[in-house]
Design a protein around this motif. Structure first.
Motif, mmCIF file in Angstrom:
data_model
loop_
_atom_site.group_PDB
_atom_site.id
_atom_site.type_symbol
_atom_site.label_atom_id
_atom_site.label_comp_id
_atom_site.label_asym_id
_atom_site.label_seq_id
_atom_site.Cartn_x
_atom_site.Cartn_y
_atom_site.Cartn_z
ATOM 1 N N GLY A 260 0.943 -1.243 0.007
ATOM 2 C CA GLY A 260 -0.257 -0.217 -0.006
ATOM 3 C C GLY A 260 0.591 1.130 -0.131
ATOM 4 N N ILE A 261 0.577 2.297 -0.871
ATOM 5 C CA ILE A 261 1.232 3.180 -1.120
ATOM 6 C C ILE A 261 0.263 4.524 -0.855
ATOM 7 N N LEU A 262 0.440 5.303 -0.550
ATOM 8 C CA LEU A 262 -0.080 6.577 -0.299
ATOM 9 C C LEU A 262 -0.222 7.647 -1.758
ATOM 10 N N ASN A 263 -1.093 7.578 -1.931
ATOM 11 C CA ASN A 263 -1.337 8.462 -3.665
ATOM 12 C C ASN A 263 -1.440 10.280 -2.963
ATOM 13 N N GLU A 264 -1.452 10.842 -4.751
ATOM 14 C CA GLU A 264 -1.442 12.060 -4.366
ATOM 15 C C GLU A 264 -3.510 12.392 -3.022
ATOM 16 N N ALA A 265 -4.263 11.342 -3.840
ATOM 17 C CA ALA A 265 -4.994 11.441 -3.129
ATOM 18 C C ALA A 265 -5.691 12.022 -1.701
ATOM 19 N N GLU A 266 -4.214 11.045 -0.789
ATOM 20 C CA GLU A 266 -4.309 11.301 0.449
ATOM 21 C C GLU A 266 -5.045 9.855 1.091
ATOM 22 N N THR A 267 -4.904 8.724 -0.239
ATOM 23 C CA THR A 267 -5.606 7.222 0.300
ATOM 24 C C THR A 267 -4.759 6.509 0.122
ATOM 25 N N ILE A 268 -4.781 5.442 -0.027
ATOM 26 C CA ILE A 268 -3.724 4.295 -0.103
ATOM 27 C C ILE A 268 -3.981 3.972 -1.457
ATOM 28 N N SER A 269 -2.988 3.002 -2.270
ATOM 29 C CA SER A 269 -3.387 3.020 -2.918
ATOM 30 C C SER A 269 -2.831 1.276 -2.893
ATOM 31 N N TYR A 270 -3.565 0.335 -2.342
ATOM 32 C CA TYR A 270 -3.408 -0.881 -1.712
ATOM 33 C C TYR A 270 -3.615 -2.168 -3.244
ATOM 34 N N ASN A 271 -2.774 -2.515 -3.258
ATOM 35 C CA ASN A 271 -2.477 -4.143 -4.424
ATOM 36 C C ASN A 271 -2.196 -5.187 -3.310
ATOM 37 N N PHE A 272 -3.785 -6.295 -3.489
ATOM 38 C CA PHE A 272 -3.228 -7.460 -3.121
ATOM 39 C C PHE A 272 -4.050 -8.482 -4.080
ATOM 40 N N ASN A 273 -3.270 -9.593 -4.153
ATOM 41 C CA ASN A 273 -3.618 -10.860 -5.237
ATOM 42 C C ASN A 273 -4.445 -10.133 -6.364
ATOM 43 N N GLY A 274 -3.680 -9.215 -6.649
ATOM 44 C CA GLY A 274 -3.244 -8.693 -8.461
ATOM 45 C C GLY A 274 -4.910 -7.939 -8.209
ATOM 46 N N ALA A 275 -5.704 -7.505 -6.853
ATOM 47 C CA ALA A 275 -6.404 -6.714 -7.451
ATOM 48 C C ALA A 275 -5.522 -4.994 -6.560
ATOM 49 N N THR A 276 -6.294 -3.647 -7.272
ATOM 50 C CA THR A 276 -5.255 -2.602 -6.650
ATOM 51 C C THR A 276 -6.908 -1.935 -6.003
ATOM 52 N N ARG A 277 -6.954 -1.397 -4.984
ATOM 53 C CA ARG A 277 -7.803 -0.810 -4.267
ATOM 54 C C ARG A 277 -8.294 0.581 -3.720
ATOM 55 N N LEU A 278 -8.234 1.356 -4.291
ATOM 56 C CA LEU A 278 -8.487 2.716 -3.125
ATOM 57 C C LEU A 278 -9.420 3.041 -1.284
#
Length: 399
Positions: A45-63
């Motif tokens: 998970g990495i903090l993006n410019e929208a101040e939410t976490i871009s979280y990738n697990f099991n091939g799927a990325t969610r904000l």
């Protein structure tokens, strides 16, 4: 993983959520590794410019908000035998490990790998650097002091020594300013902000102090350059403004004002800004001195001042001496020290002013007497009067 370990993990995550809320500006990433038998499943998970976490697990990325990422990890934990979570901030990493036997947490400092032969560079000073190449490589590369292969560039060794000495001169002052809240630092005439980036690194990653830097410069080009370095480093606790400091309006309490190599009366503008904002600490490294050279006279010194070079040197000394007296007048404890060797540059003084509670009437009388006898109106006093009683168009004539 059994229910007991998952419950303990939930307790640890409460503390981690609070930490993220308090230290969002220095957060870098959260990495997850689940194990089931011989298989490993990873997430990041990495903090993006929208101040939410871009979280990738099991091939799927969610904000997701950070709290939702932790909820997701906790929900998945019961499906696996082991979990290792790495929570990275600038300069440090917190590791939470969970198995059916329990949950543990450890902290480790992040190091930057340099070349082994770096220590053999003969032109580096034999000193214990505060900005250590082995730890600050990312910073030193971004500001051009370290090469891509992790070595201090030969043509930047002198600059490296200078910035380290700069931090050394200010270290004790910042140490005395440790507090619970965020330290707000304004760099007036910041240019490319190299020294602010260095101080940001040192305060945040070495001293573990919360700080926020505000860089102000009239040039849009140098501000853009600073923003590019900020982006490369990922220093979210900085902001930059292309404007004149006299137009800077901000309700935040300013704790520190820096002014490094601001030309002529731009140094005075920075000092006046710091005093007006009641900054706890003001640091100035003056550059050229022109204002007093054009305006001052003193009959007993006529035989000396007929020599232009002596008149100029005396003007330099009087300018910085009066700056010190007027800072004392407004309640600051002042020291004026040699910043670097005069062999490097004759403009080598650093003015450090630490705010006390009460003004110094003796210093005011001394400054008033000198101002009267030399027939001058120092820009520092003029700018401070304008801040106090209202700005006027005549202010621009001194810039």
């Amino acid at each position: 993983m059994n229910k007991s370990s998952v419950d303990k993990l939930s307790f640890f995550f409460m503390g981690l959520e609070n930490r993220f809320s308090e230290n969002r500006d220095v957060f870098e990433s959260i990495e997850i590794q689940f194990k089931a038998g011989l298989k490993t499943f990873k997430g990041i998970g990495i903090l993006n410019e929208a101040e939410t976490i871009s979280y990738n697990f099991n091939g799927a990325t969610r904000l997701l908000p950070f709290s939702k990422v932790l909820e997701d990890v906790l929900k998945e934990a019961s499906n696996y035998e082991e979990l290792q979570l790495s929570y990275k901030e600038r300069g440090t990493k917190l590791i939470i490990s969970a198995t059916k036997k329990g949950v543990t947490m450890n902290t480790e400092e992040l190091k930057f790998e340099t070349k082994e032969d770096q220590k053999d560079t003969s032109t580096l000073l034999n000193r214990d650097y505060l900005i250590k190449a082995k730890d600050a490589g990312k910073l030193l590369k971004a500001i051009g002091i370290m090469s891509k292969d992790g070595k201090i560039r030969n043509d930047k060794i002198r600059k490296y020594n200078q910035i380290d000495h700069y931090v050394e001169l200010l270290e004790k002052n910042f140490e005395s300013m440790k507090k619970q809240g965020t330290l707000y630092i304004v760099d007036v005439g910041c240019g490319k902000s190299y020294l602010s980036f260095v101080l940001n690194y040192y305060l945040t990653e070495v001293k573990r102090m919360k700080c926020h830097f505000i860089g102000i410069d009239i040039s849009p080009q140098v501000i853009e350059s600073s923003r590019q370095i900020q982006k490369e480093l990922g220093y979210r606790n900085m902001e930059f403004h292309a404007m004149d400091v006299k137009d800077f309006k901000d309700e935040r309490k300013i704790d520190v004002v820096l002014s490094l190599h601001a030309c002529d009366t731009a140094t005075d503008m920075a000092l006046a800004f710091g005093v007006y904002k009641e900054a706890d600490f003001i640091v100035a490294v003056p550059c050229c001195h022109k204002e007093m050279l054009k305006t001052y006279s003193y009959k007993p010194f006529e035989g000396i001042m007929k020599h232009g070079i002596l008149k100029a040197r005396l003007a330099d000394t009087l300018t910085d001496g009066l700056r010190g007296l007027m800072l004392e007048e407004h309640g600051y404890d002042v020291s004026i020290v040699e910043y670097i060797s005069p062999l490097e540059t004759p403009k080598n003084l650093m003015i450090r002013a630490y705010r006390k509670d009460s003004p110094n009437e003796a210093s005011k009388e001394n400054a008033d007497q000198l101002i009267s006898e030399f027939g001058i109106y120092p820009a520092f006093r003029y700018f401070l009067d304008q801040y106090t009683y209202g700005l006027s168009d005549g202010m621009d004539d001194l810039l």
